[in-house]
Design an enzyme around this catalytic site. Sequence first.
Site, PDB file in Angstrom:
ATOM      1  N   ASN A   2      -5.885 -11.579   8.163  1.00 57.59           N
ATOM      2  CA  ASN A   2      -5.994 -10.279   7.357  1.00 57.59           C
ATOM      3  C   ASN A   2      -6.063 -10.804   6.035  1.00 57.59           C
ATOM      4  O   ASN A   2      -4.912 -10.925   5.607  1.00 57.59           O
ATOM      5  CB  ASN A   2      -5.001  -9.212   7.727  1.00 57.59           C
ATOM      6  N   LYS A  49      -6.554  -8.721   3.462  1.00 56.55           N
ATOM      7  CA  LYS A  49      -5.940  -7.564   2.852  1.00 56.55           C
ATOM      8  C   LYS A  49      -6.733  -7.513   1.498  1.00 56.55           C
ATOM      9  O   LYS A  49      -8.092  -7.594   1.625  1.00 56.55           O
ATOM     10  CB  LYS A  49      -4.478  -7.855   2.435  1.00 56.55           C
ATOM     11  N   HIS A 105      -2.233  -0.609  10.222  1.00 57.32           N
ATOM     12  CA  HIS A 105      -1.346  -1.706   9.731  1.00 57.32           C
ATOM     13  C   HIS A 105      -0.251  -1.005   8.712  1.00 57.32           C
ATOM     14  O   HIS A 105      -0.267   0.138   8.253  1.00 57.32           O
ATOM     15  CB  HIS A 105      -2.250  -2.723   8.478  1.00 57.32           C
ATOM     16  N   GLU A 137       1.005  -1.371   5.990  1.00 51.13           N
ATOM     17  CA  GLU A 137       0.515  -0.986   4.220  1.00 51.13           C
ATOM     18  C   GLU A 137      -0.473   0.237   4.596  1.00 51.13           C
ATOM     19  O   GLU A 137       0.058   0.979   3.591  1.00 51.13           O
ATOM     20  CB  GLU A 137      -0.198  -2.197   4.031  1.00 51.13           C
ATOM     21  N   GLU A 139       4.134  -6.332  13.870  1.00 56.87           N
ATOM     22  CA  GLU A 139       4.240  -6.956  12.779  1.00 56.87           C
ATOM     23  C   GLU A 139       5.748  -6.348  12.212  1.00 56.87           C
ATOM     24  O   GLU A 139       5.335  -5.264  11.632  1.00 56.87           O
ATOM     25  CB  GLU A 139       3.287  -6.502  11.646  1.00 56.87           C
ATOM     26  N   GLY A 156       5.102 -10.776   4.182  1.00 62.45           N
ATOM     27  CA  GLY A 156       5.027 -11.329   2.884  1.00 62.45           C
ATOM     28  C   GLY A 156       6.423 -11.694   2.375  1.00 62.45           C
ATOM     29  O   GLY A 156       6.540 -12.077   1.050  1.00 62.45           O
ATOM     30  N   SER A 210       4.596 -13.545   8.025  1.00 63.85           N
ATOM     31  CA  SER A 210       5.127 -14.766   7.712  1.00 63.85           C
ATOM     32  C   SER A 210       4.873 -15.587   8.499  1.00 63.85           C
ATOM     33  O   SER A 210       5.338 -16.876   8.630  1.00 63.85           O
ATOM     34  CB  SER A 210       6.604 -14.923   7.022  1.00 63.85           C
TER      35      SER A 210
HETATM   36  P1  13P Z   1       2.056 -12.273   5.740  1.00 67.95           P
HETATM   37  O1  13P Z   1       1.404 -13.290   6.864  1.00 67.95           O
HETATM   38  O2  13P Z   1       1.548 -12.389   4.387  1.00 67.95           O
HETATM   39  O3  13P Z   1       3.369 -11.954   5.914  1.00 67.95           O
HETATM   40  O4  13P Z   1       1.266 -10.723   6.247  1.00 67.95           O
HETATM   41  C1  13P Z   1       1.099 -10.405   7.623  1.00 67.95           C
HETATM   42  C2  13P Z   1       0.408  -9.188   7.918  1.00 67.95           C
HETATM   43  O5  13P Z   1       0.637  -8.425   7.292  1.00 67.95           O
HETATM   44  C3  13P Z   1      -0.769  -9.494   8.379  1.00 67.95           C
HETATM   45  O6  13P Z   1      -1.717  -8.380   8.823  1.00 67.95           O
END
Ligand code: 13P
Length: 249
Positions: free
Chosen positions: A10, A12, A95, A97, A165, A171, A211
């Site tokens: 992803n 983003k 997601h 976010e 997640e 992150g 992560s």
């Molecule tokens: P990270 O791997 O940067 O922690 O992000 C995970 C994520 O949100 C994937 O959709």
Amino acid sequence: MSRTMLIAGNWKMNGLAVDGVALAEAVAAGSSATLCDLLVCPPATLISAVGNAMSGSRVALGAQDCHPEESGAHTGDISAEMLVDLGCDFVIVGHSERRADHGESDEAVYAKAQAAHRAGLIAVICVGETEAERDGGQAEAVVACQIGGSLPENAKAANTVIAYEPVWAIGSGRTPTVEDVQAMHAHMRATVSASHGTYFADQVRLLYGGSVKPGNASELMGLTDVDGALVGGASLVAGDFLAIAGHCS
Ligand code: 13P
């Protein structure tokens, strides 16, 4: 049980054309050495260019969101049918976010997953608890509730992937213990077995995200009920993304 592992990137809101195409080319070039399924979900602006850069490779193309409707007066939105038109096979929905930044409810995520299925896409439905919810002992209840509200009634294992997640692991460089990840995934499988039956539960792929890095992929991907990863930051470096995939059989 015959679940092929899936490593999904992803990206983003990252990447301009030059970088995105170079990254896609590097992932495509390394993909033949991996055994699992691979998926890249670039920002909408790069879907077409990334699709071209990866064409002929075994890397699938996906998007990060879709609108529930097929078309109409929804300025700035993109429908699942439009994603199919661009060559996508997958779309991420729900997601954390988007749930946080755009106030997406389980009901909205359900409608987006239904739209994905209507268009013939595989929906990657994301769930996961906040740190406060985990600290409060609510993690399993929160995730079961999100699955209950976001997973369409008529979802099939062939058109659905569920990604766990934990919000606090995204992150942050922090992950749950492997025991906690396995326990949550077993709980998720039991939850969907109760709602969608044992065949669905046996076949549906449950990804872990938050992560995931080359250094922790081996232990996470080795867990019984983990069928792959949804990778954020590490998917922006081709070598890291492919190294994570290298830990999957
Ligand atoms: P990270 O791997 O940067 O922690 O992000 C995970 C994520 O949100 C994937 O959709």
